[in-house]
Design a protein around this motif. Structure first.
Motif, short mmCIF file in Angstrom:
data_model
loop_
_atom_site.label_atom_id
_atom_site.label_comp_id
_atom_site.label_asym_id
_atom_site.label_seq_id
_atom_site.Cartn_x
_atom_site.Cartn_y
_atom_site.Cartn_z
N GLY A 186 1.32 -1.24 -0.02
CA GLY A 186 -0.30 -0.01 -0.24
C GLY A 186 0.71 1.33 -0.02
O GLY A 186 2.08 1.19 0.19
N THR A 187 0.06 2.39 -0.47
CA THR A 187 0.74 3.65 -0.29
C THR A 187 0.04 4.54 0.47
O THR A 187 -1.21 4.29 0.56
CB THR A 187 0.68 4.05 -1.35
OG1 THR A 187 -0.12 5.13 -1.68
CG2 THR A 187 1.32 3.43 -2.43
N VAL A 188 0.66 5.72 0.87
CA VAL A 188 0.05 6.48 1.86
C VAL A 188 -1.30 7.34 1.15
O VAL A 188 -2.05 7.29 1.50
CB VAL A 188 0.88 8.14 2.36
CG1 VAL A 188 0.45 9.17 2.66
CG2 VAL A 188 2.03 7.17 3.38
N ASP A 189 -0.80 7.77 -0.70
CA ASP A 189 -1.37 8.78 -1.42
C ASP A 189 -2.61 7.56 -1.47
O ASP A 189 -3.83 7.87 -1.43
CB ASP A 189 -1.11 8.61 -2.49
CG ASP A 189 -1.23 10.08 -2.98
OD1 ASP A 189 -2.28 10.37 -2.20
OD2 ASP A 189 -1.80 9.53 -3.89
N GLU A 190 -2.37 6.35 -1.67
CA GLU A 190 -4.20 5.21 -0.99
C GLU A 190 -5.24 5.67 -0.06
O GLU A 190 -6.38 5.75 0.21
CB GLU A 190 -3.54 4.20 -1.58
CG GLU A 190 -3.00 3.33 -3.01
CD GLU A 190 -2.14 1.75 -2.33
OE1 GLU A 190 -2.23 1.68 -3.28
OE2 GLU A 190 -2.89 1.46 -1.33
N ILE A 191 -3.98 5.89 0.75
CA ILE A 191 -5.30 6.53 2.28
C ILE A 191 -5.70 7.75 1.94
O ILE A 191 -7.02 8.00 2.82
CB ILE A 191 -4.11 6.31 3.86
CG1 ILE A 191 -3.52 4.48 4.04
CG2 ILE A 191 -4.96 6.66 4.36
CD1 ILE A 191 -2.86 4.36 4.52
N VAL A 192 -4.83 8.92 1.53
CA VAL A 192 -5.37 10.55 1.38
C VAL A 192 -6.78 9.99 0.18
O VAL A 192 -7.61 10.58 0.83
CB VAL A 192 -4.24 11.16 1.15
CG1 VAL A 192 -4.98 12.57 0.25
CG2 VAL A 192 -3.19 11.18 2.03
#
Length: 501
Positions: free
Chosen positions: A290-296
Motif C-alpha cells: 500500500g501507499t500513503v496516497d491510497e489512504i489520502v
C-alpha cells in the motif's frame, strides 16, 4: 496587501530595497553550512548507508514510540486542542539552517502568525544532522517570540542522529539515545551498516537548558506523543507522518495511519516527503504494501489536503480524486537554501495541467536567481546573469505559456538567454543550442548555494497560514524575501479556499 511576485519585480524582491531587520535576530557568529565540508558529509552519511545496507529507521521509530507509550503517552497518538470554532495555524517546512535564509523568514512569520493557535514544522527541523546542540540557534532562538506551541514532524536530516534530539525537544524524552540492539551477524549488510553508522554525539545539557528558556512561556509549551501524531482542532484533524531517511513509512506507522484516518472529520496530512512534487507523483510506499496516497485518496477518510516538506520551495497541485479536489502542496521553503522551480517541466500529472499548477518562486525568478549563482561561482557574470525580465521571458517561451508576471516590453529573448536557460535546465521543450546541462537541482544546491555571495535578498522563502472554519480552510502561501517591505506586510503568493463539506 503588498504586491507579490505575480504583480511586479519589486514585489518579488528584485531591485533596490530597504534590508529587513532579520539580521538583528541572528547570533553574532553564524557558521555557514557547506556540503563541500568533508566533516559534514561524513556526519550525514546515514542516508547513504540506509540505501546501501537497509533502512533501520522503522525499527528505531518503533522503539521510540514504544518508549513513549510506556511513559504514559496516549496509545492513539492523538493530541486534542481546545480551539475556537474558527481558528488559524501556521505550517513552515525545512527550517533549520540557522543562517540568514532561515532568519529572513522570522519577521514575516511572526507578523502573520501572531494570532494563530499553533504552528507545525514540516520536515528537517535541524540541519545538517539534527544534533541536540544545534537546537538553540536553529529552533529556540528564531521562534522565541512565536507565542503559541510548535509541533513538528521529522525530516531525513533529523534522523541522521537516530532522532534522539527531536524526541527530547518535541516529545519530552530524557535522553538522546536508545539502548543498544543485539549485534548483527558478522559481515552481513546490517553488520556493515552498524559498523559505519553515525551515532548521536553527547549533548551539552547546560546549552540545551538555556535554549529551552527562550521558549519557556506556558503558552508556548506542547508535548507530542511521538514522531508521528494526529491533532484534533475544531472541525479538522491534522495528521503528521514521519517518512524517515528514505521517504517511506514502516508497517506499524502505516497501520496507525489507516486507523487515525477513519471517520468523517475532514483531514489534512503533513508529511516529510511530498506526494506530488516537480511534476511527478510520489505516493510514498508503506512497508508491507500500500501507499500513503491510497489512504489520502480513500473517500471514507475525507482528506482535503496533503502538505509535504523536503523540497525547498512552494508548489500546489489541485488533484481531482473521484469528483472531489485534494490539494497537494509542497511547503519546504521555510529556511533552507532554495530548490529551483525553473527546472520543473510543463506540468501534466494527476489530471493537473500548467493552468492549475502554482509555484513560488515563479520559474522566471528562479532562473534569474540561479543565473546569478552560476555567474558568481564561475566568474562569468556577464554571460550567465539574466535580469528577472529576461529570465521570465525565456521561461515563458520554453514552456509555451503565459508567464506568471509580465516580463516587460523591453525584455528580449536572445541566443544568449536561450543558451543560459538551457545550461541551467529550464523546463519546457529542450533547446537544441546545447546538449550540456549544468547541475542545478539537488547536486548544485547541496554543494554550492549555501554560503554563496548571492545568498542575500531576495531569498524566495515562504510559509503557510491556514484559516479554518466549519465550512472551509483558506490556505495562503506568504513570501519572505529578506527585504523590509515583505517583512512588514508578507505578500500572498498563492491562495486557495478548500471546502470542508
Amino acid at each position: 496587501m503588498s504586491e507579490s511576485s505575480r504583480d511586479t519585480a519589486q514585489g518579488a524582491g528584485w531591485g533596490p530595497a530597504e534590508p529587513g531587520v532579520y539580521r538583528q535576530l541572528m547570533p553574532d557568529h553564524v557558521e555557514k553550512l557547506s556540503w563541500l565540508n568533508p566533516r559534514i558529509l561524513w556526519a550525514a552519511r546515514n542516508g547513504v548507508l540506509a540505501s546501501w545496507f537497509g533502512d533501520p529507521t522503522g525499527r528505531t521509530r518503533s522503539r521510540w514510540v514504544a518508549r513513549r507509550v510506556a511513559a504514559g503517552t496516549a496509545a492513539d497518538k492523538v493530541v486534542r486542542r481546545d480551539v475556537p470554532e474558527r481558528f488559524s495555524f501556521m505550517v513552515i517546512g525545512d527550517t533549520g539552517e540557522g543562517d540568514a535564509s532561515q532568519y529572513a523568514v522570522v519577521p514575516g512569520f511572526l507578523k502573520a502568525g501572531a494570532d494563530t493557535e499553533f504552528a507545525v514544522i514540516a520536515s528537517d527541523v535541524i540541519y545538517p544532522v539534527g544534533a541536540t546542540d544545534d537546537y538553540g540557534t536553529k529552533f529556540f532562538r528564531p521562534y522565541q517570540d512565536y507565542p503559541a506551541p510548535i509541533y513538528a514532524i521529522p525530516g531525513n536530516h533529523d534522523w541522521y542522529e537516530d532522532l534522539g534530539a527531536f524526541m527530547r525537544v518535541f516529545c519530552g524524552e530524557a535522553t538522546s539515545a536508545l539502548d543498544a540492539e543485539s549485534r548483527p551477524r558478522p559481515l552481513s549488510r546490517a553488520w556493515w551498516r552498524t559498523l559505519l553508522w553515525h551515532r548521536p554525539r553527547p549533548a551539552d545539557e547546560e546549552l540545551l537548558a538555556a535554549a529551552r528558556e527562550l521558549r519557556g512561556a506556558p503558552g508556548q509549551q506542547a508535548l507530542q506523543p511521538g514522531p508521528y501524531w494526529a491533532l484534533d482542532a475544531g472541525p479538522v484533524r491534522i495528521i503528521g507522518i514521519d517518512t524517515g531517511l528514505l521517504g517511506t513509512i514502516d508497517a506499524e506507522q502505516g497501520a496507525w495511519l489507516r486507523e487515525a484516518s477513519r471517520g468523517p472529520k475532514p483531514k489534512i496530512l503533513v508529511t516529510g516527503s511530498p506526494l506530488y512534487v516537480d511534476g511527478e507523483h510520489h505516493p510514498c510506499a508503506i512497508e508491507g504494501g500500500g501507499t500513503v496516497d491510497e489512504i489520502v485518496r480513500d473517500p471514507d477518510h475525507h482528506y482535503v489536503a496533503a502538505i509535504g516538506g523536503d523540497i525547498h520551495n512552494y508548489q500546489r497541485y489541485p488533484v481531482d480524486v473521484d469528483g472531489r479536489t485534494v490539494q497537494y502542496v509542497v511547503a519546504g521553503g521555510g529556511g533552507a537554501f532554495m530548490h529551483a522551480t525553473h527546472t520543473i517541466p510543463v506540468v501534466s500529472v494527476g489530471g493537473v495541467t500548467e493552468r492549475d499548477f502554482r509555484c513560488y518562486p515563479l520559474r522566471g525568478d528562479s532562473l534569474a536567481f540561479y543565473s546569478r549563482l552560476y555567474g558568481h561561482r564561475l566568474r562569468l557574470r556577464r554571460f550567465f546573469t539574466l535580469t528577472e525580465a529576461e529570465a521570465t521571458a525565456v521561461v515563458a517561451e520554453r514552456l509555451g505559456t503565459e508567464p506568471g508576471r509580465a516580463p516587460g516590453p523591453d525584455a528580449r529573448v536572445t541566443r544568449r538567454t536561450r543558451l543560459v536557460a538551457t545550461l541551467l535546465g529550464a523546463g519546457g521543450r529542450p533547446d537544441r543550442t546545447s546538449r550540456v546541462r549544468l547541475p542545478v537541482r539537488k547536486i548544485y544546491t547541496r554543494l554550492f548555494s549555501p554560503g554563496s555571495a548571492t545568498y542575500s535578498p531576495p531569498f524566495f522563502k515562504c510559509f503557510l497560514r491556514l484559516d479554518v472554519s466549519p465550512e472551509a480552510v483558506r490556505l495562503r502561501c506568504l513570501a519572505a524575501t529578506g527585504n523590509r517591505a515583505q517583512e512588514l506586510d508578507p505578500p500572498v503568493e498563492d491562495e486557495v479556499v478548500i471546502p470542508l463539506g
